[in-house]
Motif scaffolding. Structure first.
Motif, short mmCIF file in Angstrom:
data_model
loop_
_atom_site.label_atom_id
_atom_site.label_comp_id
_atom_site.label_asym_id
_atom_site.label_seq_id
_atom_site.Cartn_x
_atom_site.Cartn_y
_atom_site.Cartn_z
N ALA A 6 -12.53 -22.51 -0.49
CA ALA A 6 -12.44 -22.57 1.02
C ALA A 6 -11.06 -22.33 1.45
N ARG A 7 -10.74 -21.30 2.04
CA ARG A 7 -9.27 -20.92 2.38
C ARG A 7 -9.03 -20.86 3.86
N ASP A 8 -10.12 -20.81 4.60
CA ASP A 8 -10.09 -20.91 6.19
C ASP A 8 -10.89 -22.05 6.67
N ILE A 9 -10.17 -22.61 7.91
CA ILE A 9 -10.66 -23.56 8.56
C ILE A 9 -11.26 -23.11 9.85
N LEU A 10 -12.46 -23.57 10.07
CA LEU A 10 -12.93 -23.30 11.76
C LEU A 10 -12.75 -24.52 12.39
N ASP A 58 -12.67 -34.32 11.94
CA ASP A 58 -14.18 -34.50 12.12
C ASP A 58 -14.55 -33.39 12.78
N GLY A 59 -15.90 -32.50 12.15
CA GLY A 59 -16.39 -31.52 12.91
C GLY A 59 -15.66 -30.00 12.56
N ASP A 60 -14.67 -30.01 11.75
CA ASP A 60 -13.98 -28.91 11.15
C ASP A 60 -15.09 -28.00 10.22
N GLY A 61 -15.01 -26.82 10.18
CA GLY A 61 -15.86 -26.20 8.90
C GLY A 61 -14.92 -25.55 8.15
#
Length: 168
Positions: A6-10, A58-61
């Motif tokens: 996981a290298r990207d945060i949504l 909280d709620g990030d992807g």
């Protein structure tokens, strides 16, 4: 098996959580990382691999390299809600908390800190009202977070963390 990375945060609110392949429920320390191997709630294993230490909300992807998304949930923690009789008193309490480099979540109505008997007693001595609660904890980012591109909203410029503590 090849590791998923996981290298990207949504950011929370920017994606449909119904599309999550799994979710991971973490306390503050578990959400404040740069590189770490995780096992999500339904056994999906992956490696968080970010350019710098980042606070996940909280709620990030977390977007995996294969396109799947892992939903981040903040686990409720033992906290203390600190309030005061007026705004001036609350600001002074915030100063004392910050002077001790304690992580703190700030709002106009209260300050949330981790439950610490010594600090609670000090705050009571300063006139604070304290209430033990259980809630997710997302303290303000560190003073140098702008330089490190910390994942946090710019709406909270005040900083109280031990991350960049110094001697007085």
């Amino acid at each position: 098996m090849t590791d998923s990375f996981a290298r990207d945060i949504l950011p929370a609110g920017s994606w449909d959580t119904a599309n999550a392949a799994d979710r991971i429920t973490l306390d503050y320390e578990g959400r404040h990382r740069r590189r770490y191997r995780y096992r999500a709630d339904n056994e999906l294993e992956f490696v968080l691999d970010l350019a710098q230490t980042t606070l996940l909300h909280d709620g990030d992807g977390l977007k995996l390299d294969d396109g799947r998304i892992v939903l981040v949930r903040a686990v409720p923690e033992a906290l203390v809600a600190v309030t005061a009789n007026n705004t001036d008193a609350l600001i002074k309490l915030a100063w004392h908390i910050g002077n001790r480099h304690l992580p703190a979540q700030l709002s106009a109505e209260r300050i949330l800190i981790r439950d610490d008997a010594v600090i609670v007693e000090m705050l009571r001595g300063l006139g604070a009202h304290v209430e033990k609660i259980v809630a997710p904890f997302t303290p303000e980012r560190g003073a140098y977070a702008h330089a490190h591109d910390d994942h946090q909203t710019a709406a909270h410029p005040f900083v109280f963390t031990a991350e960049h503590a110094h001697d007085h």
